[in-house]
Scaffold this motif. Sequence first.
Motif, PDB file in Angstrom:
ATOM      1  N   GLY A  77       1.015  -1.146   0.049  1.00  0.00           N
ATOM      2  CA  GLY A  77       0.134   0.148   0.107  1.00  0.00           C
ATOM      3  C   GLY A  77       0.985   1.180  -0.090  1.00  0.00           C
ATOM      4  O   GLY A  77       2.016   1.153   0.099  1.00  0.00           O
ATOM      5  N   ASP A  78       0.219   2.479  -0.034  1.00  0.00           N
ATOM      6  CA  ASP A  78       0.969   3.628  -0.182  1.00  0.00           C
ATOM      7  C   ASP A  78       1.697   3.843   1.157  1.00  0.00           C
ATOM      8  O   ASP A  78       0.904   3.814   2.331  1.00  0.00           O
ATOM      9  N   TYR A  92       4.799  -5.320   9.146  1.00  0.00           N
ATOM     10  CA  TYR A  92       4.674  -4.356   8.478  1.00  0.00           C
ATOM     11  C   TYR A  92       5.380  -3.088   8.683  1.00  0.00           C
ATOM     12  O   TYR A  92       5.624  -2.833   9.879  1.00  0.00           O
ATOM     13  N   LYS A 126      -0.590   6.194  11.956  1.00  0.00           N
ATOM     14  CA  LYS A 126      -0.687   5.615  10.597  1.00  0.00           C
ATOM     15  C   LYS A 126      -1.023   4.110  10.839  1.00  0.00           C
ATOM     16  O   LYS A 126      -1.896   3.476  10.139  1.00  0.00           O
ATOM     17  N   LYS A 129      -4.809   3.659  10.840  1.00  0.00           N
ATOM     18  CA  LYS A 129      -5.297   3.674   9.741  1.00  0.00           C
ATOM     19  C   LYS A 129      -5.137   2.485   8.741  1.00  0.00           C
ATOM     20  O   LYS A 129      -5.956   1.952   8.036  1.00  0.00           O
ATOM     21  N   VAL A 130      -3.945   1.987   8.750  1.00  0.00           N
ATOM     22  CA  VAL A 130      -3.624   0.785   8.086  1.00  0.00           C
ATOM     23  C   VAL A 130      -4.171  -0.612   8.531  1.00  0.00           C
ATOM     24  O   VAL A 130      -4.691  -1.371   7.730  1.00  0.00           O
ATOM     25  N   LYS A 132      -7.344  -0.616   9.481  1.00  0.00           N
ATOM     26  CA  LYS A 132      -8.593  -0.488   8.896  1.00  0.00           C
ATOM     27  C   LYS A 132      -8.486  -0.647   7.412  1.00  0.00           C
ATOM     28  O   LYS A 132      -9.462  -1.496   6.891  1.00  0.00           O
ATOM     29  N   GLN A 133      -7.486  -0.196   6.714  1.00  0.00           N
ATOM     30  CA  GLN A 133      -7.354  -0.183   5.343  1.00  0.00           C
ATOM     31  C   GLN A 133      -7.081  -1.598   5.032  1.00  0.00           C
ATOM     32  O   GLN A 133      -7.654  -2.125   3.974  1.00  0.00           O
ATOM     33  N   LEU A 134      -6.250  -2.477   5.513  1.00  0.00           N
ATOM     34  CA  LEU A 134      -6.122  -3.670   5.023  1.00  0.00           C
ATOM     35  C   LEU A 134      -7.145  -4.618   6.017  1.00  0.00           C
ATOM     36  O   LEU A 134      -6.657  -5.967   5.715  1.00  0.00           O
ATOM     37  N   LYS A 135      -7.902  -4.433   6.657  1.00  0.00           N
ATOM     38  CA  LYS A 135      -8.803  -5.052   7.267  1.00  0.00           C
ATOM     39  C   LYS A 135      -8.064  -6.215   8.292  1.00  0.00           C
ATOM     40  O   LYS A 135      -8.366  -7.484   8.156  1.00  0.00           O
ATOM     41  N   TYR A 159     -10.694   6.928  18.303  1.00  0.00           N
ATOM     42  CA  TYR A 159     -11.553   5.761  17.731  1.00  0.00           C
ATOM     43  C   TYR A 159     -12.354   5.024  18.683  1.00  0.00           C
ATOM     44  O   TYR A 159     -12.927   3.768  18.369  1.00  0.00           O
ATOM     45  N   ASP A 162     -15.509   3.854  16.968  1.00  0.00           N
ATOM     46  CA  ASP A 162     -15.219   3.003  15.679  1.00  0.00           C
ATOM     47  C   ASP A 162     -15.682   1.639  15.813  1.00  0.00           C
ATOM     48  O   ASP A 162     -14.909   1.006  16.797  1.00  0.00           O
TER      49      ASP A 162
END
Length: 489
Positions: A77-78, A92, A126, A129-130, A132-135, A159, A162
Amino acid sequence: STSCARSLGLVRLHRTGAHLRVLFVASELPPLVKTGGLADVAGTLPLALEKLGEEVVVFLPGYKNIAVENGKKKKVGDGISTTTIGRNIPVYFIENDELYHRNGLYGDSGGDYPDNLERFQFFCWKILKVLKQLKIPVDIVHCHDWQTGLLPAYLKSVYHADPFFQRTKSVMTIHNLAYQGVFPKAGFSKLGLDKKLFSAEGFEFYDQINFLKGGIIFSDSVTTVSPQYAKEIKMVKFGCGLEGVLQHHKSDVVGILNGLDYATWNPETDPLIAEQFSAEHIHKKYRNKQKLQEQSSLPVKESVPIFCYVGRLVHQKGFDLLADAIEELMKMDLQLVILGVGEEKYHTLLNRLIVQYPNKIAGHLEFSESMAHQVYAGSDLFLMPSWYEPCGLSQMISLRYGAIPVAHKTGGLADTIVPFDFSKRQGNGFLFEDYLVEDLVAAVKNAVSVYHDKDIFHQLITNAMKLRFAWDDSAKQYQKVFKRCLALG
């Protein structure tokens, strides 16, 4: 920034008796990157938890000098790349060249990086965020030291509502309370937190920001790296200004002793020592003593006890106390080998002592892994006069190599060294109660006396070498802490 002195789309497994999903967040992790004791834990505990059946994910800053084996690192990912450690633990990397593409982890020769607040704020922000982005759902966010101190606060505030993090709990592990991540209050606006959290009940610390304090307050459980240190940090003497916070917010701070990697530290298989030996063949240890004396330009004498010191030459490790005791120690028939680097004033002092006592003191002002192994293997006794010691791995290594510890009774040293009982032939070392020159000298005299009774000293070495401080045991204690947090609801 100091004060005083880590697979995708898996289903949640909460409270079902199934595996825990543990997110392990640290600022260093061997063999990828390492500077100190935190790395020893970060590199081993995830493997031990995996061995126990837990699912572990690791997050690490994407430093410039990450040593990924065979280039096994792929972009997912970015600003996110990944590799694996252990059997199948994903690691990661949070990447940002501006923040992490530097030669040092926390600073350079000029001191700490002035933007460490921004560097580790970005890291913590970050990560969530990651996830959630990558589940990647997690049960426990296991934070280590001040660099990760913002994570518990983000979970409890940003959060809080959330659904993805609804039942996620956080655990903060303190490796050394002296390092807290303290920054000017002007930086608080950069943290992404409500300004009301800059208070005595939050991150405020003498009108500054304290990352570790926030981590302690907002986490669901706090652990540290030995039972004795867990007691000590609640006292003014070792609390570094946070004793009140620890007493008030976490009366049940849990001390879990670190383990030792016995695959690396094993005199029976160690390729870095002159001759391998075991508790059953202690006589083979003498060849290592002879080799150490030769490497250190000391007279080769079997009858003279060799004391060694392996570690940083700093106040915390008791180098001041050792220096003050040298004159009295040199009146005894002993040799002293010192291996390590530290403050320039101690380098100067050691060089002067070597000139003054050329047949009794040797110094290796370097960090050499191979030399460290030889020093442990060749020494008879191991000096560890630390002012404080959260856990300490050096004494565990010295015990495995039959170098009997002579140490200050503090922190992890008090939890791992049992004073030798001459009459019962029980125990594994020598402890001195008070941090005083006369107490250190008395302990050394006692050790020298026992050394010269070969039958008794042989028993002492046997006792020491048979001890094990296993990571499996420590990992099981962390499991209990994690499950207790999840039970809080």
